[in-house]
Design an enzyme around this catalytic site. Sequence first.
Site, PDB file in Angstrom:
ATOM      1  N   HIS A   1       0.856  -1.200   0.000  1.00  0.00           N
ATOM      2  CA  HIS A   1       0.000   0.000   0.000  1.00  0.00           C
ATOM      3  C   HIS A   1       0.882   1.235   0.000  1.00  0.00           C
ATOM      4  O   HIS A   1       2.095   1.152   0.155  1.00  0.00           O
ATOM      5  CB  HIS A   1      -0.988  -0.007   1.168  1.00  0.00           C
ATOM      6  CG  HIS A   1      -0.361   0.063   2.534  1.00  0.00           C
ATOM      7  ND1 HIS A   1       0.459  -0.917   3.036  1.00  0.00           N
ATOM      8  CD2 HIS A   1      -0.438   1.016   3.508  1.00  0.00           C
ATOM      9  CE1 HIS A   1       0.846  -0.589   4.260  1.00  0.00           C
ATOM     10  NE2 HIS A   1       0.326   0.578   4.567  1.00  0.00           N
TER      11      HIS A   1
ATOM     12  N   HIS B   1       1.454   3.873   1.894  1.00  0.00           N
ATOM     13  CA  HIS B   1       2.037   4.608   3.020  1.00  0.00           C
ATOM     14  C   HIS B   1       3.568   4.681   2.892  1.00  0.00           C
ATOM     15  O   HIS B   1       4.204   3.715   2.474  1.00  0.00           O
ATOM     16  CB  HIS B   1       1.646   3.967   4.352  1.00  0.00           C
ATOM     17  CG  HIS B   1       0.238   4.295   4.765  1.00  0.00           C
ATOM     18  ND1 HIS B   1      -0.447   3.574   5.699  1.00  0.00           N
ATOM     19  CD2 HIS B   1      -0.608   5.270   4.345  1.00  0.00           C
ATOM     20  CE1 HIS B   1      -1.656   4.090   5.856  1.00  0.00           C
ATOM     21  NE2 HIS B   1      -1.788   5.118   5.041  1.00  0.00           N
TER      22      HIS B   1
ATOM     23  N   ASP C   1       6.009   4.478   4.856  1.00  0.00           N
ATOM     24  CA  ASP C   1       6.864   3.472   5.496  1.00  0.00           C
ATOM     25  C   ASP C   1       6.768   2.114   4.794  1.00  0.00           C
ATOM     26  O   ASP C   1       7.284   1.116   5.292  1.00  0.00           O
ATOM     27  CB  ASP C   1       6.564   3.356   6.997  1.00  0.00           C
ATOM     28  CG  ASP C   1       5.142   2.929   7.292  1.00  0.00           C
ATOM     29  OD1 ASP C   1       4.225   3.333   6.548  1.00  0.00           O
ATOM     30  OD2 ASP C   1       4.941   2.183   8.264  1.00  0.00           O
ATOM     31  N   HIS C   2       6.119   2.085   3.633  1.00  0.00           N
ATOM     32  CA  HIS C   2       6.086   0.859   2.815  1.00  0.00           C
ATOM     33  C   HIS C   2       6.600   1.082   1.393  1.00  0.00           C
ATOM     34  O   HIS C   2       6.980   0.123   0.724  1.00  0.00           O
ATOM     35  CB  HIS C   2       4.660   0.280   2.783  1.00  0.00           C
ATOM     36  CG  HIS C   2       4.214  -0.169   4.144  1.00  0.00           C
ATOM     37  ND1 HIS C   2       4.249  -1.479   4.543  1.00  0.00           N
ATOM     38  CD2 HIS C   2       3.802   0.544   5.223  1.00  0.00           C
ATOM     39  CE1 HIS C   2       3.852  -1.566   5.812  1.00  0.00           C
ATOM     40  NE2 HIS C   2       3.577  -0.346   6.237  1.00  0.00           N
TER      41      HIS C   2
ATOM     42  N   HIS D   1      -7.464  -0.529   5.700  1.00  0.00           N
ATOM     43  CA  HIS D   1      -6.361   0.279   6.239  1.00  0.00           C
ATOM     44  C   HIS D   1      -6.113   1.426   5.254  1.00  0.00           C
ATOM     45  O   HIS D   1      -6.053   2.592   5.637  1.00  0.00           O
ATOM     46  CB  HIS D   1      -5.120  -0.587   6.414  1.00  0.00           C
ATOM     47  CG  HIS D   1      -3.906   0.156   6.867  1.00  0.00           C
ATOM     48  ND1 HIS D   1      -3.797   0.716   8.118  1.00  0.00           N
ATOM     49  CD2 HIS D   1      -2.735   0.432   6.232  1.00  0.00           C
ATOM     50  CE1 HIS D   1      -2.609   1.319   8.222  1.00  0.00           C
ATOM     51  NE2 HIS D   1      -1.940   1.165   7.095  1.00  0.00           N
TER      52      HIS D   1
ATOM     53  N   ASP E   1      -0.123  -3.958   6.184  1.00  0.00           N
ATOM     54  CA  ASP E   1      -0.689  -3.395   7.421  1.00  0.00           C
ATOM     55  C   ASP E   1      -2.156  -3.771   7.577  1.00  0.00           C
ATOM     56  O   ASP E   1      -2.917  -3.055   8.226  1.00  0.00           O
ATOM     57  CB  ASP E   1      -0.565  -1.864   7.405  1.00  0.00           C
ATOM     58  CG  ASP E   1       0.854  -1.406   7.680  1.00  0.00           C
ATOM     59  OD1 ASP E   1       1.740  -2.263   7.854  1.00  0.00           O
ATOM     60  OD2 ASP E   1       1.077  -0.175   7.710  1.00  0.00           O
TER      61      ASP E   1
ATOM     62  N   HIS F   1       4.766  -4.995  10.178  1.00  0.00           N
ATOM     63  CA  HIS F   1       5.407  -4.391  11.354  1.00  0.00           C
ATOM     64  C   HIS F   1       5.636  -5.425  12.455  1.00  0.00           C
ATOM     65  O   HIS F   1       4.903  -6.408  12.560  1.00  0.00           O
ATOM     66  CB  HIS F   1       4.523  -3.277  11.954  1.00  0.00           C
ATOM     67  CG  HIS F   1       4.438  -2.036  11.130  1.00  0.00           C
ATOM     68  ND1 HIS F   1       5.286  -0.959  11.308  1.00  0.00           N
ATOM     69  CD2 HIS F   1       3.598  -1.692  10.123  1.00  0.00           C
ATOM     70  CE1 HIS F   1       4.967   0.002  10.447  1.00  0.00           C
ATOM     71  NE2 HIS F   1       3.943  -0.419   9.711  1.00  0.00           N
TER      72      HIS F   1
HETATM   73 ZN   LIG Z   1       0.146   1.600   6.539  1.00  0.00          ZN
END
Ligand SMILES: [Zn+2]
Length: 259
Positions: free
Chosen positions: A54, A56, A58-59, A113, A133, A171
Amino acid sequence: MEIVPLPLLADNYGYLLIDPASKRAAIVDCSEAAPVLTEVERRGLRLEAVLSTHHHFDHVGGNEELARAIPGLRVLGSRAELNRVPALTEPLADGEEFEVIGVRGRALFIPAHTSDHVAYFFPNDGPSVFSGDTLFAAGCGRLFEGSPEQMMRSLGKLAALPDATQVWCGHEYTEKNLCFAHELEPTNRDISAKLERVRTQRGAGKATVPSTIGEEKRTNPFLRWESPDLCSTLRRRFPDLPAEPVAIFAKTRELKDQF
Ligand SMILES: [Zn+2]
């Protein structure tokens, strides 16, 4: 296919997928390029593809830099929100099959999410799923772009995979998730046993991935809206809570947001 978790940023995991014979490799979720490139070089691999779960940061934070460093790099992601995954070259539809490093996989849309969230399922050779996530070990992602009903459907899609499927999530949240799960289901022995095991692993600095779909069904409160223990804990604390699964799920998510 060999799977190597790479700890990235504070508590993210990227996953290197490696064909040991040919040294071909792919990475699931690259939040930062430098550690991925270092590991690829250290292992003498040829990185061919990025699979983004996805959009975001941090991905996908390392996508552009990886694409600049490796000409012809394939970047796979959901076609649901086309322009949100940086450097995307292969937008996938729900259920679409693809191949990376000679291994066949399938994209599963699991929105809630985010509306562009996709899981990557590899059915052969010991099934495995990369759940980003959406499904964590003993937890689920926050509902940024979806409703509780939608998250239940997405999680249900993952829960329908074979029990032996290895779950590689985005995570390292497992220990805290299990503390929360234990509060809701204090008599669930699978949860208390796993919590003990995970505390030992974390104490030794080890990753808690992978879990399995079967294990998640026994320990993850977000797949256990029918557990009598969980329901009675919630009904004791919230006597007016409706008995419908969606109300149980939504209250569980709400409590986790504050945990
Ligand atoms: Zn995320």
